[in-house]
Design an enzyme around this catalytic site. Structure first.
Site, mmCIF file in Angstrom:
data_model
loop_
_atom_site.group_PDB
_atom_site.id
_atom_site.type_symbol
_atom_site.label_atom_id
_atom_site.label_comp_id
_atom_site.label_asym_id
_atom_site.label_seq_id
_atom_site.Cartn_x
_atom_site.Cartn_y
_atom_site.Cartn_z
ATOM 1 N N TRP A 21 0.809 -1.225 0.000
ATOM 2 C CA TRP A 21 0.000 0.000 0.000
ATOM 3 C C TRP A 21 0.841 1.273 0.000
ATOM 4 O O TRP A 21 0.755 2.073 -0.916
ATOM 5 C CB TRP A 21 -0.934 -0.045 1.217
ATOM 6 N N ASP A 49 -0.990 -8.720 -1.917
ATOM 7 C CA ASP A 49 -2.155 -7.861 -2.042
ATOM 8 C C ASP A 49 -1.739 -6.459 -2.481
ATOM 9 O O ASP A 49 -0.815 -5.868 -1.918
ATOM 10 C CB ASP A 49 -2.877 -7.771 -0.691
ATOM 11 N N TYR A 54 -2.888 2.331 -5.565
ATOM 12 C CA TYR A 54 -1.637 2.505 -4.833
ATOM 13 C C TYR A 54 -0.587 3.119 -5.755
ATOM 14 O O TYR A 54 -0.242 2.549 -6.800
ATOM 15 C CB TYR A 54 -1.120 1.183 -4.267
ATOM 16 N N SER A 152 -13.732 -4.416 0.740
ATOM 17 C CA SER A 152 -12.858 -3.774 1.717
ATOM 18 C C SER A 152 -13.593 -2.621 2.386
ATOM 19 O O SER A 152 -14.127 -1.744 1.689
ATOM 20 C CB SER A 152 -11.587 -3.251 1.038
ATOM 21 N N GLN A 177 -11.798 -6.945 3.693
ATOM 22 C CA GLN A 177 -10.485 -6.410 4.055
ATOM 23 C C GLN A 177 -10.659 -5.120 4.861
ATOM 24 O O GLN A 177 -10.716 -4.020 4.305
ATOM 25 C CB GLN A 177 -9.628 -6.158 2.811
ATOM 26 N N TRP A 205 -5.923 -5.216 7.412
ATOM 27 C CA TRP A 205 -4.810 -4.311 7.125
ATOM 28 C C TRP A 205 -4.468 -3.493 8.363
ATOM 29 O O TRP A 205 -5.289 -3.316 9.248
ATOM 30 C CB TRP A 205 -5.084 -3.429 5.917
ATOM 31 N N LYS A 216 7.769 2.051 18.621
ATOM 32 C CA LYS A 216 8.850 2.991 18.285
ATOM 33 C C LYS A 216 8.478 4.448 18.509
ATOM 34 O O LYS A 216 9.341 5.318 18.536
ATOM 35 C CB LYS A 216 9.299 2.791 16.833
ATOM 36 N N GLU A 294 11.049 -10.623 10.004
ATOM 37 C CA GLU A 294 10.618 -10.429 11.392
ATOM 38 C C GLU A 294 9.111 -10.620 11.528
ATOM 39 O O GLU A 294 8.642 -11.285 12.457
ATOM 40 C CB GLU A 294 11.034 -9.032 11.879
#
Length: 336
Positions: A21, A49, A54, A152, A177, A205, A216, A294
């Site tokens: 995205w 996806d 986008y 979505s 979605q 999402w 963070k 990760e």
């Protein structure tokens, strides 16, 4: 990697699905994007996806290039239609028959494939009769250009109406979605119960809440340089709802819980959404290949009920649960 059925269909997808995205064609250079896709494939991700909107179609092009040469039957490629593309003419958005039929051909060309596994209505179109939209989707499926359809950010009532029409037309509406995370749980009250009843699976999402649940962002401090909260191309707007000191303080209370499970905070966030039995996959993006590796570690993690309770207690009343938010955040008119 864990693989799950998408809704009550026979289609299996990777529980961690790679989405592009805010990265491909905008934030991330094409060679790095290709490296991220390679990292996804190397870590067992088979599901990708994207959407025509986008980076105004560039993300599809980058993904198509990155997947070129891979065995098509071993991949599940999803895209979407609704938001404006191209120069923004009167028919360059929405879910009219014209826009759907032209958009699927454009997406297939950019993705360099004969079909997509899932073609999704990126939002509900208030200006097009639902019957017209679903008939167009049915024709796309019958032409072999898509295998299944999905939606979505539709409300529970919209999903029910669309699913009923799809069933009449003999096609499978198998997915929803929505945004879903520890902080944003608006689908739990109405959308998830409706989808469980209909056999529709969630591909969620922003499971890390645009990075907020990674820990963070610290209360009382400026966002790290180069983070999504500093991205003027769109990321900063999306994340702003969570950039509140109360929210950020609560999120920091999740760190000891993640540590006890041997997970990073981001892994805990992804694993959390996958505990919901109506969630087929969590969408994750990446701006670096190592981020993909990760995130994949969240697949297969089982969080015990007492730990889920600890998470709820840590976050308290900063969690957004109001089902009405789905409709509130939807466009009232087709964008031009």
């Amino acid at each position: 990697m864990e693989y799950r059925y998408l809704g009550n269909s026979g289609l299996k997808i990777s529980a961690i699905t790679y989405g592009n995205w805010l990265t491909h064609g905008s934030q991330v250079e094409n060679d790095v994007a290709a490296q991220c896709v390679r990292a996804a494939l190397d870590n067992g991700i088979t599901t990708f996806d994207t959407a025509d909107v986008y980076a105004n179609t560039k993300a599809e092009t980058v993904l198509g290039e990155a997947l070129k040469g891979e065995r098509r039957q071993s991949l599940e490629i999803f895209t979407k239609v609704y938001w404006p593309t191209g120069p923004g003419g009167p028919n360059d958005s929405g879910l009219s028959r014209k826009h759907i039929m032209e958009s699927i051909d454009g997406s297939l060309s950019r993705l360099q494939t004969d079909y997509v596994d899932l073609y999704q209505a990126h939002r509900f179109d208030t200006e097009t009769p639902l019957e017209e939209t679903m008939q167009a989707f049915a024709d796309v499926v019958r032409a072999g250009k898509a295998l299944y359809i999905g939606v979505s950010e539709w409300t529970a009532d919209q999903i029910r109406a669309g699913h009923a029409l799809a069933r009449e037309l003999g096609i499978g509406l198998i997915s929803s979605q929505p945004q879903y995370s520890m902080l944003w749980r608006v689908i739990e009250g109405e959308v998830v119960p409706a989808c469980r009843e209909l056999g529709v699976g969630q591909i969620v999402w922003s499971p890390i809440a645009q990075g907020v649940l990674s820990g963070k962002y610290l209360p009382g401090q400026q966002p790290p340089e180069g983070s999504r909260a500093t991205d003027t191309k769109g990321g900063a707007n999306m994340i702003s709802r969570f950039m509140d000191d109360d929210v950020l303080t609560r999120v920091q209370a999740l760190k000891p819980i993640a540590d006890d499970l041997g997970l990073s905070m981001a892994q805990l966030a992804v694993a959390w959404v996958l505990q919901n039995d109506n969630v087929s996959a969590a969408l994750v993006g990446a701006s670096r290949p190592e981020q993909v590796a990760e995130n994949v570690k969240a697949s297969g993690v089982r969080i015990q009920p007492d730990v889920l309770k600890q998470i709820d207690e840590a976050l308290g009343d900063v969690v957004v649960r109001d089902p009405a938010k789905t409709a509130e955040n939807a466009p009232a008119r087709r964008p031009g």
